[in-house]
Design a protein around this motif. Sequence first.
Motif, PDB file in Angstrom:
ATOM      1  N   THR A 215       0.821  -1.205   0.000  1.00 40.74           N
ATOM      2  CA  THR A 215       0.000   0.000   0.000  1.00 40.74           C
ATOM      3  C   THR A 215       0.861   1.264   0.000  1.00 40.74           C
ATOM      4  OG1 THR A 215      -1.804  -1.099   1.168  1.00 40.74           O
ATOM      5  CG2 THR A 215      -1.702   1.290   1.341  1.00 40.74           C
ATOM      6  N   GLY A 216       0.527   2.189  -0.904  1.00 33.79           N
ATOM      7  CA  GLY A 216       1.209   3.476  -0.942  1.00 33.79           C
ATOM      8  C   GLY A 216       2.530   3.504  -1.674  1.00 33.79           C
ATOM      9  N   THR A 217       2.915   2.396  -2.326  1.00 38.49           N
ATOM     10  CA  THR A 217       4.190   2.352  -3.048  1.00 38.49           C
ATOM     11  C   THR A 217       4.156   3.280  -4.261  1.00 38.49           C
ATOM     12  OG1 THR A 217       4.627   0.074  -2.379  1.00 38.49           O
ATOM     13  CG2 THR A 217       5.756   0.861  -4.339  1.00 38.49           C
ATOM     14  N   ARG A 218       5.298   3.957  -4.513  1.00 36.84           N
ATOM     15  CA  ARG A 218       5.465   4.813  -5.688  1.00 36.84           C
ATOM     16  C   ARG A 218       6.642   4.287  -6.508  1.00 36.84           C
ATOM     17  NH1 ARG A 218       1.165   6.020  -3.777  1.00 36.84           N
ATOM     18  NH2 ARG A 218       0.455   8.120  -3.213  1.00 36.84           N
ATOM     19  N   VAL A 219       6.370   3.976  -7.773  1.00 37.04           N
ATOM     20  CA  VAL A 219       7.415   3.474  -8.660  1.00 37.04           C
ATOM     21  C   VAL A 219       7.502   4.392  -9.875  1.00 37.04           C
ATOM     22  CG1 VAL A 219       8.301   1.515  -9.959  1.00 37.04           C
ATOM     23  CG2 VAL A 219       6.916   1.120  -7.914  1.00 37.04           C
ATOM     24  N   HIS A 220       8.718   4.882 -10.154  1.00 37.35           N
ATOM     25  CA  HIS A 220       8.953   5.798 -11.271  1.00 37.35           C
ATOM     26  C   HIS A 220       9.898   5.136 -12.263  1.00 37.35           C
ATOM     27  CE1 HIS A 220       7.178   9.241  -9.045  1.00 37.35           C
ATOM     28  NE2 HIS A 220       7.615   8.547  -8.005  1.00 37.35           N
ATOM     29  N   PHE A 221       9.472   5.081 -13.508  1.00 35.43           N
ATOM     30  CA  PHE A 221      10.253   4.429 -14.552  1.00 35.43           C
ATOM     31  C   PHE A 221      10.923   5.472 -15.424  1.00 35.43           C
ATOM     32  CE2 PHE A 221       6.940   1.446 -13.350  1.00 35.43           C
ATOM     33  CZ  PHE A 221       7.612   0.234 -13.276  1.00 35.43           C
ATOM     34  N   HIS A 222      12.232   5.282 -15.646  1.00 30.43           N
ATOM     35  CA  HIS A 222      12.973   6.152 -16.555  1.00 30.43           C
ATOM     36  C   HIS A 222      12.568   5.833 -17.998  1.00 30.43           C
ATOM     37  CE1 HIS A 222      16.153   8.977 -17.347  1.00 30.43           C
ATOM     38  NE2 HIS A 222      16.754   8.142 -18.188  1.00 30.43           N
ATOM     39  N   ALA A 223      12.946   6.691 -18.926  1.00 33.95           N
ATOM     40  CA  ALA A 223      12.625   6.466 -20.337  1.00 33.95           C
ATOM     41  C   ALA A 223      13.089   5.083 -20.788  1.00 33.95           C
ATOM     42  CB  ALA A 223      13.278   7.547 -21.192  1.00 33.95           C
ATOM     43  N   ASN A 224      12.229   4.403 -21.573  1.00 29.50           N
ATOM     44  CA  ASN A 224      12.511   3.074 -22.130  1.00 29.50           C
ATOM     45  C   ASN A 224      12.660   1.997 -21.062  1.00 29.50           C
ATOM     46  OD1 ASN A 224      12.592   4.019 -24.874  1.00 29.50           O
ATOM     47  ND2 ASN A 224      14.609   4.879 -24.425  1.00 29.50           N
ATOM     48  N   SER A 225      12.076   2.220 -19.906  1.00 24.56           N
ATOM     49  CA  SER A 225      12.146   1.243 -18.818  1.00 24.56           C
ATOM     50  C   SER A 225      10.786   0.612 -18.578  1.00 24.56           C
ATOM     51  CB  SER A 225      12.643   1.921 -17.540  1.00 24.56           C
ATOM     52  OG  SER A 225      13.944   2.443 -17.720  1.00 24.56           O
ATOM     53  N   GLY A 226      10.782  -0.424 -17.737  1.00 22.89           N
ATOM     54  CA  GLY A 226       9.532  -1.084 -17.424  1.00 22.89           C
ATOM     55  C   GLY A 226       9.726  -2.197 -16.415  1.00 22.89           C
ATOM     56  N   LEU A 227       8.685  -3.009 -16.279  1.00 19.88           N
ATOM     57  CA  LEU A 227       8.693  -4.152 -15.363  1.00 19.88           C
ATOM     58  C   LEU A 227       8.369  -5.396 -16.174  1.00 19.88           C
ATOM     59  CD1 LEU A 227       8.801  -5.085 -12.338  1.00 19.88           C
ATOM     60  CD2 LEU A 227       6.324  -4.714 -12.281  1.00 19.88           C
ATOM     61  N   TYR A 228       9.135  -6.465 -15.960  1.00 21.15           N
ATOM     62  CA  TYR A 228       8.946  -7.706 -16.692  1.00 21.15           C
ATOM     63  C   TYR A 228       8.711  -8.839 -15.700  1.00 21.15           C
ATOM     64  CZ  TYR A 228       9.963 -11.758 -19.656  1.00 21.15           C
ATOM     65  OH  TYR A 228       9.885 -12.954 -20.328  1.00 21.15           O
ATOM     66  N   VAL A 229       7.520  -9.433 -15.776  1.00 20.14           N
ATOM     67  CA  VAL A 229       7.160 -10.548 -14.904  1.00 20.14           C
ATOM     68  C   VAL A 229       7.343 -11.824 -15.712  1.00 20.14           C
ATOM     69  CG1 VAL A 229       5.430 -11.474 -13.334  1.00 20.14           C
ATOM     70  CG2 VAL A 229       5.480  -9.014 -13.812  1.00 20.14           C
ATOM     71  N   GLY A 230       8.398 -12.576 -15.405  1.00 18.85           N
ATOM     72  CA  GLY A 230       8.819 -13.675 -16.260  1.00 18.85           C
ATOM     73  C   GLY A 230       8.010 -14.950 -16.091  1.00 18.85           C
ATOM     74  N   ASP A 231       8.444 -15.994 -16.769  1.00 23.36           N
ATOM     75  CA  ASP A 231       7.803 -17.303 -16.744  1.00 23.36           C
ATOM     76  C   ASP A 231       7.708 -17.814 -15.301  1.00 23.36           C
ATOM     77  OD1 ASP A 231       6.749 -19.718 -17.651  1.00 23.36           O
ATOM     78  OD2 ASP A 231       8.733 -20.626 -17.816  1.00 23.36           O
ATOM     79  N   LYS A 232       6.508 -18.252 -14.926  1.00 20.61           N
ATOM     80  CA  LYS A 232       6.205 -18.796 -13.597  1.00 20.61           C
ATOM     81  C   LYS A 232       6.374 -17.761 -12.476  1.00 20.61           C
ATOM     82  CE  LYS A 232       7.517 -23.529 -14.860  1.00 20.61           C
ATOM     83  NZ  LYS A 232       8.002 -23.176 -16.227  1.00 20.61           N
TER      84      LYS A 232
END
Length: 502
Positions: A215-232
């Motif tokens: 709760t309340g987390t703040r995530v800032h992504f730089h240009a061309n960045s992201g989050l990848y949730v992999g296999d399993k």
Amino acid sequence: MRQYFVLFIFGIILAFSSCRTDFDTVASTGDLKFSKDTVYLDTVFKNIGSSTYQLKVYNRSKNDISIPIVQLKKGLNSKYRMTVDGMSGSNGKIFKDVTLLAKDSLYIFIETTADITDANPTDFLYTDEIQFDSGANLQEVALVTLIQDAVFLFPKQNADGTKEKIQIEGKDVDGFYLDENDPENGNELIFTKQKPYVIYGYAGVPENKTVTFETGTRVHFHANSGLYVGDKATLQINGTASTTEKLENEVIFEGDRLESLYSDIPGQWKSVIFANGSTNHSINHLTLKNAVIGLDFKNPLNAIEIKNTQIYNCVEYGILAQNAHINGENIVINYAGIASLSCVYGGNYSFTHCTFNNNWQNSSHFAVTLSNSLAGASPETNPLTQAAFNNCIIYGSSTNEFNLAKNTNAAFVYQLNNCLLKFGSTTNPDYQFKTDTEHYNNIILNENPKYYNVSKNQLNIDKTSAAFAKGNPAYIIPLDILGAVRTSPPDLGAYQSKDFPK
């Protein structure tokens, strides 16, 4: 003869005037005027450069003047830097003998890059002053910046000087895997509200691991960045309802430019990608803004729960789901270059009390599009076993905001119940909203939902909306996206109606 004499005199005047390389100036008397007495540079993260801010300096007198010195009070040690009428001075800190003509003005452009240790420890403000002249003629303009501390996550540098990479869909991209035993950050798979996070490149969730956003987390992504949730791998977002406009309990994903100028600019970062084989995702009270694709599901396993989630200003899609199974409640999406919600290559979907709107500035977008095929896939078609929309709003600025891309080689099952829908007239049998009771029940067609302020992504409604009290109680979600109790019959969309401020 006379005309030659006139030309001769004119030539002499021109020659003398063109040879002049200076102006007669008088010393500044401390009567400069400024466009503002304090320049507030918006909040920045430590050691990330700010945007450029402007100060205009006016000479209201009838004399051309010379300002002996324009400088930052902290001199060469200042974390601010300036240009004065295009000049860089001494390291952008000190400028001498600046000429300002009568009844004229000059521009000063200001930037900063500062560390949290440079700021005042009680309020985290970093300050300085621009000084004009000195002694009795001294004038000052204050500079103020809020420096925010953060946890920085980024690819490491390899021994050969290259950046760490991870594979996404067979391609190497700048990225790294989150480490539950990182020597500096501790468990990187648990994001908390203690500090904001800034991510460079793609942060990957390793196989068989779960990343949790509290709760309340703040995530800032730089240009061309992201989050990848992999296999399993699994993603859990555990936001809760907030009580103020600060969204203090929401989990927020956005770009890393904190200046107000960037608050609604699409495409500042890439996407949250859910890989083929990722599993057991749950998203609650997420606000996601300004990506290329918001949530990108690529054939994940098991049902995905998405509740009380807002997605805005995405260059391509708010949600792009490929052969996914999604149960969605109280979702709001607005502004997407292609579609707010796109469900492709079949799957199983149920959306209740959602507001899918699209006011992107072109005529070829959709709020919702469904398909059971995918070019280049093998096989090219895949069954759409269910696409149910209950008590939803599907609207926007285009003539048609709902699109069906049906391939007869695979199942294509869909139904809209008690929905407000925007769609122009057509003879296509797939869009007979009043007579096709197999697919459409109680459709309100082309009536304005009267959002509070669509340009600011405020898609709340009041009692004058065509969506007011038009829902079916059989599909009611007891609380709306903000935690307000729904009445019966419920309003359509993610928001319970309320009176707007006058």
